[in-house]
Write an enzyme that holds these catalytic residues in place. Structure first.
Site, mmCIF file in Angstrom:
data_model
loop_
_atom_site.group_PDB
_atom_site.id
_atom_site.type_symbol
_atom_site.label_atom_id
_atom_site.label_comp_id
_atom_site.label_asym_id
_atom_site.label_seq_id
_atom_site.Cartn_x
_atom_site.Cartn_y
_atom_site.Cartn_z
ATOM 1 N N ASP A 18 83.229 39.975 1.214
ATOM 2 C CA ASP A 18 83.171 41.763 1.015
ATOM 3 C C ASP A 18 82.342 42.043 2.503
ATOM 4 O OD1 ASP A 18 84.217 41.559 -1.494
ATOM 5 O OD2 ASP A 18 81.873 41.175 -2.493
ATOM 6 N N ASP A 77 79.078 28.620 -13.091
ATOM 7 C CA ASP A 77 78.085 27.859 -13.801
ATOM 8 C C ASP A 77 76.638 28.028 -12.569
ATOM 9 O OD1 ASP A 77 79.945 26.116 -15.466
ATOM 10 O OD2 ASP A 77 81.045 26.292 -13.708
HETATM 11 O O1 F6P Z 1 83.399 39.050 -3.780
HETATM 12 C C1 F6P Z 1 84.547 38.233 -3.940
HETATM 13 C C2 F6P Z 1 85.699 39.974 -4.651
HETATM 14 O O2 F6P Z 1 86.663 39.635 -3.664
HETATM 15 C C3 F6P Z 1 85.697 41.610 -4.069
HETATM 16 O O3 F6P Z 1 85.561 41.430 -3.782
HETATM 17 C C4 F6P Z 1 86.044 41.297 -6.082
HETATM 18 O O4 F6P Z 1 85.113 42.414 -5.998
HETATM 19 C C5 F6P Z 1 85.596 40.357 -6.538
HETATM 20 O O5 F6P Z 1 85.061 38.999 -5.759
HETATM 21 C C6 F6P Z 1 87.068 39.610 -7.506
HETATM 22 O O6 F6P Z 1 86.084 38.626 -8.561
HETATM 23 P P1 F6P Z 1 87.617 38.106 -9.253
HETATM 24 O O7 F6P Z 1 87.882 37.083 -8.538
HETATM 25 O O8 F6P Z 1 86.540 36.940 -10.358
HETATM 26 O O9 F6P Z 1 88.099 38.804 -10.162
#
Ligand code: F6P
Length: 364
Positions: free
Chosen positions: A143, A79
């Site tokens: 990250d 959002d």
């Molecule tokens: O940015 C944090 C993170 O966990 C990354 O390490 C990963 O690529 C992404 O988010 C995963 O996103 P989602 O929760 O949308 O699958």
């Protein structure tokens, strides 16, 4: 004369992350106890700000949440109020609805908005600041790839979990003389893979910053075998890629501001490696386990410091800024300078050199 700050609003945006609740708690307790502000929390990130949906945050509502992962305010990574999907004449169109959010804040008497999020969420925080909203940012991501701060909260919990997974993979790898691969998160940055790999005694660490050659990994497996070590542990970042190759994409989330979801490199590597080594190769994808469960002690402390620092910055009227950690000191940086500045592993840096010095292979 400037109106004295009475009420602050807080929201959590983007993917969840261990420590969000600890920030909310630190902020709320300091805001109420130290400065006498009222605090409300918008639910589901910016969507709550748009819909004016919030809960009152008090010492009671933040009681017992310090250790808990997730966020009591819920979150959304879709959002963006500056480019928001709304229905008009039966059609979905993207519009800038940020004025609605500003009006909602005025209606509720919210003087300052505290935004806890990663790069995407903080970009909107900066844009609200440019519109004249008093904003304070708090940097979140497992990250650890935001340049403005040495450490984001959530990272240390994620590496603790990945390290434990590597410990567990060791015993089963050893029993079956297998090559075990652990795929970890991190998007385009190799911090989780690198630090968990060192802590979890991986034999091979693969990171996006150092493209790998599958033959070099096979050489490492063979060299270990010659030493009498019949198993090998590999940790691979989801954003790692072979030399002259590309990252593996798990899915595209169309309505997300950052639509690419990485994932799948662990299984690809297992297939490629099994063809050229004399072992069974198995891959485990750690996935969202890295973001769930309890928050580690380091992140409980860092998040509490960040939450309290956000309240302090409001008191000091340092609007338009984000709290940071520099060395072991809490500081702050203008939101104008923090957006889009990512921090990657230095392939020649001390951490990589340390790992190489103890024989860890980076596949190069
Ligand atoms: O940015 C944090 C993170 O966990 C990354 O390490 C990963 O690529 C992404 O988010 C995963 O996103 P989602 O929760 O949308 O699958």
């Amino acid at each position: 004369m400037e109106r004295k700050i009475k009420k602050i609003g807080v929201l959590t945006g983007g993917g969840d992350c261990p420590g969000l609740n600890a920030v909310i708690r630190g902020l709320t307790k300091a805001a109420i106890g130290k400065y006498g502000y009222e605090v409300i929390g918008y639910t589901f990130g910016y969507r709550g700000l748009y819909n004016n949906e919030f809960i009152k945050l008090t010492n009671e509502t933040v009681s017992g949440i310090l250790h808990r992962g997730g966020t009591i305010l819920y979150s959304s990574n879709k959002d963006n109020l500056f480019d928001y999907a709304v229905e008009e004449n039966g059609e979905i169109v993207k519009k800038d609805v940020s004025d609605v959010a500003v009006e909602n804040m005025k209606k509720e008497g919210v003087d300052v908005l505290v935004v806890i999020g990663g790069d995407g969420t903080l970009t909107s925080a900066r844009d609200f600041s440019r519109k004249g909203v008093k904003v304070i940012g708090v940097p979140k991501t497992i990250d650890n790839d935001l340049a403005a701060t040495d450490v984001t909260f959530g990272f240390n919990t994620a590496i603790d979990i990945a390290t434990e997974a590597l410990d567990r993979l060791h015993t089963t790898a050893e029993s079956h003389h297998r090559v075990m691969i652990l795929e970890v998160m991190g998007r385009g940055a190799g911090w989780i893979s690198l630090e968990a790999g060192i802590a979890g005694s991986a034999d091979v660490i693969l990171i996006p910053e150092i493209p790998y050659d599958i033959e070099k990994i096979a050489e490492k497996v063979r060299a270990r075998e010659e030493e009498g070590k019949k198993f090998t542990i590999i940790v691979v970042a989801e954003g790692a890629k072979p030399k002259n190759g590309d990252v593996v994409i798990a899915k595209i989330v169309e309505d997300s501001p950052d639509p690419i979801r990485l994932g799948g490199i662990g299984n690809k590597l297992a297939e490629d490696l099994e063809r050229i080594v004399n072992h069974e190769v198995r891959a485990t994808v750690l996935g969202h386990i890295q973001r769930g469960g309890n928050t580690c002690t380091y992140d409980r402390i860092l998040s509490t410091r960040y939450g309290v620092a956000a309240a302090d910055l409001i008191n000091e009227e340092k609007y338009g800024s984000m709290v940071t950690l520099k060395g072991n000191n809490i500081s702050y940086e203008s939101l104008e300078n923090v957006i889009g500045e990512t921090k990657n592993v230095d392939p020649d840096g001390e951490l990589v050199r340390t790992a190489r010095s103890i024989g860890i292979c980076f596949g190069d």
